[in-house]
Design a protein around this motif. Structure first.
Motif, short mmCIF file in Angstrom:
data_model
loop_
_atom_site.label_atom_id
_atom_site.label_comp_id
_atom_site.label_asym_id
_atom_site.label_seq_id
_atom_site.Cartn_x
_atom_site.Cartn_y
_atom_site.Cartn_z
N SER A 77 0.83 -1.21 0.00
CA SER A 77 0.00 0.00 0.00
C SER A 77 0.86 1.26 0.00
O SER A 77 0.57 2.23 -0.72
N ALA A 78 1.90 1.26 0.82
CA ALA A 78 2.78 2.42 0.88
C ALA A 78 3.46 2.66 -0.47
O ALA A 78 3.56 3.81 -0.95
N GLN A 79 3.92 1.59 -1.09
CA GLN A 79 4.57 1.74 -2.39
C GLN A 79 3.60 2.28 -3.43
O GLN A 79 3.96 3.14 -4.24
N SER A 80 2.36 1.82 -3.40
CA SER A 80 1.35 2.28 -4.36
C SER A 80 0.96 3.73 -4.13
O SER A 80 0.62 4.45 -5.07
N ALA A 81 1.00 4.16 -2.86
CA ALA A 81 0.57 5.52 -2.52
C ALA A 81 1.69 6.54 -2.62
O ALA A 81 1.43 7.75 -2.66
N GLU B 233 12.87 7.21 7.63
CA GLU B 233 14.21 7.70 7.32
C GLU B 233 14.35 8.03 5.83
O GLU B 233 14.96 9.02 5.46
N GLU B 234 13.76 7.18 4.98
CA GLU B 234 13.85 7.41 3.55
C GLU B 234 13.14 8.70 3.13
O GLU B 234 13.57 9.38 2.19
N LEU B 235 12.05 9.05 3.83
CA LEU B 235 11.18 10.13 3.37
C LEU B 235 11.30 11.41 4.19
O LEU B 235 10.60 12.38 3.90
N LYS B 236 12.18 11.45 5.18
CA LYS B 236 12.16 12.59 6.10
C LYS B 236 12.55 13.91 5.45
O LYS B 236 12.24 14.98 6.00
N ASP B 237 13.21 13.89 4.31
CA ASP B 237 13.53 15.13 3.60
C ASP B 237 12.66 15.35 2.37
O ASP B 237 12.96 16.19 1.53
N ARG B 238 11.54 14.58 2.30
CA ARG B 238 10.67 14.69 1.12
C ARG B 238 9.24 15.07 1.50
O ARG B 238 8.31 14.92 0.71
N GLY B 239 9.05 15.56 2.73
CA GLY B 239 7.75 16.08 3.12
C GLY B 239 6.71 15.06 3.51
O GLY B 239 5.53 15.40 3.61
N VAL B 240 7.12 13.81 3.74
CA VAL B 240 6.18 12.76 4.12
C VAL B 240 6.60 12.19 5.48
O VAL B 240 7.75 11.78 5.65
N THR B 241 5.69 12.17 6.44
CA THR B 241 5.97 11.55 7.74
C THR B 241 5.41 10.14 7.76
O THR B 241 4.40 9.85 7.13
N ALA C 240 1.74 17.82 2.37
CA ALA C 240 2.07 17.27 3.69
C ALA C 240 1.63 15.81 3.73
O ALA C 240 0.59 15.48 4.29
N GLY C 241 2.41 14.93 3.10
CA GLY C 241 2.05 13.52 3.05
C GLY C 241 2.18 12.85 4.40
O GLY C 241 3.07 13.15 5.20
N ARG C 242 1.28 11.91 4.68
CA ARG C 242 1.26 11.21 5.96
C ARG C 242 1.00 9.71 5.75
O ARG C 242 0.12 9.34 4.98
N ILE C 243 1.77 8.88 6.46
CA ILE C 243 1.50 7.45 6.55
C ILE C 243 1.41 7.10 8.02
O ILE C 243 2.30 7.45 8.81
N VAL C 244 0.33 6.40 8.40
CA VAL C 244 0.20 5.90 9.77
C VAL C 244 -0.08 4.40 9.67
O VAL C 244 -1.06 3.99 9.04
#
Length: 233
Positions: free
Chosen positions: A117-121, A167-175, A130-134
């Motif tokens: 799901s994360a890869q698809s999104a 860690e991969e996304l911390k500089d790309r605006g997604v938490t 402001a992307g978010r994954i929980v």
């Protein structure tokens, strides 16, 4: 405090279950547009709800199925701002008396669905302001009890996946964060544990409130967190 999610476009996997549907209603009440994804047929009670999109028959262990579902959501709303990975399952089984198939099945249900799901999104989330994954983890991933080996191991995988992707996304605006509930107060858990004090468990509404915070703009400084939500267990 009530978190505003006005205009946010949120996808919830496992959306037709108790937690997924409760979370969907909670997010809608705070102004979000919500897509519920599930393998099952959409409950009639959820259909024709304003700002709610129900996609049934979605196999989140399949990249092709997930890609198609997330593309449909993004096309409907011109993007996606958040993803909540609720899809998963549970089995109680000792290692000594258990089966390797249980370990494989819980890996597929709890970890693989979250990764797929994360890869698809991800393309859509990176394009968001402001992307978010929980991810829905489990307190058992920190300390497994007897009979919880396969489940706890799969949820420990969710925790490590959460940390790595953050860690991969911390500089790309997604938490990327995870909540670690104890026992969730659902009809199934009450039936399985009739003598337990369910007042000590975490309600789906209480868990939804924590997830909503992590999806909100107020949580922009939080990423890579594994947040215990244990009620009084």
């Amino acid at each position: 405090m009530s978190q505003s999610l006005q205009g946010k476009r949120i996808v919830v996997t496992g959306g037709f279950g108790v937690l997924g549907s409760t979370l969907g209603k909670y997010l809608l009440a705070r102004g979000a547009r919500v897509a519920l994804l599930d393998r099952s047929e959409a409950p009639a009670a959820l259909l024709d709800t304003p700002d709610l999109l129900c996609l049934e028959g979605v196999d989140l262990s399949s990249t092709a199925s997930a890609d198609n579902a997330f593309a449909r959501v993004a096309a409907q709303w011109d993007g996606i701002d958040g993803l909540v990975n609720v899809a998963g399952g549970f089995a109680w089984e000792t290692v000594e008396q258990g089966h390797l198939e249980t370990w494989d099945r819980l890996y597929q249900m709890n970890l693989r669905t979250a990764v797929v799901s994360a890869q698809s999104a991800l393309t859509h989330l990176v394009a968001s302001a402001a992307g978010r994954i929980v991810n829905i983890g489990a307190l058992a991933s920190l300390k497994a009890a007897a009979g919880m080996g396969a489940y706890a191991a799969s949820k420990a995988g969710v925790a490590r996946f959460t940390e790595a992707l953050a860690e991969e996304l911390k500089d790309r605006g997604v938490t990327v964060n995870a909540v670690l509930p104890s026992i969730i107060d659902t009809p199934a858990n009450r039936a399985d544990m009739p003598d337990a004090d369910s007042s000590r468990w975490v309600t789906p509404q209480a868990l939804a409130a924590v997830v909503a915070f992590l999806l909100s703009d107020d949580a922009q400084a939080v990423t890579g967190a594994l947040l215990p939500v244990s009620g009084r267990v």
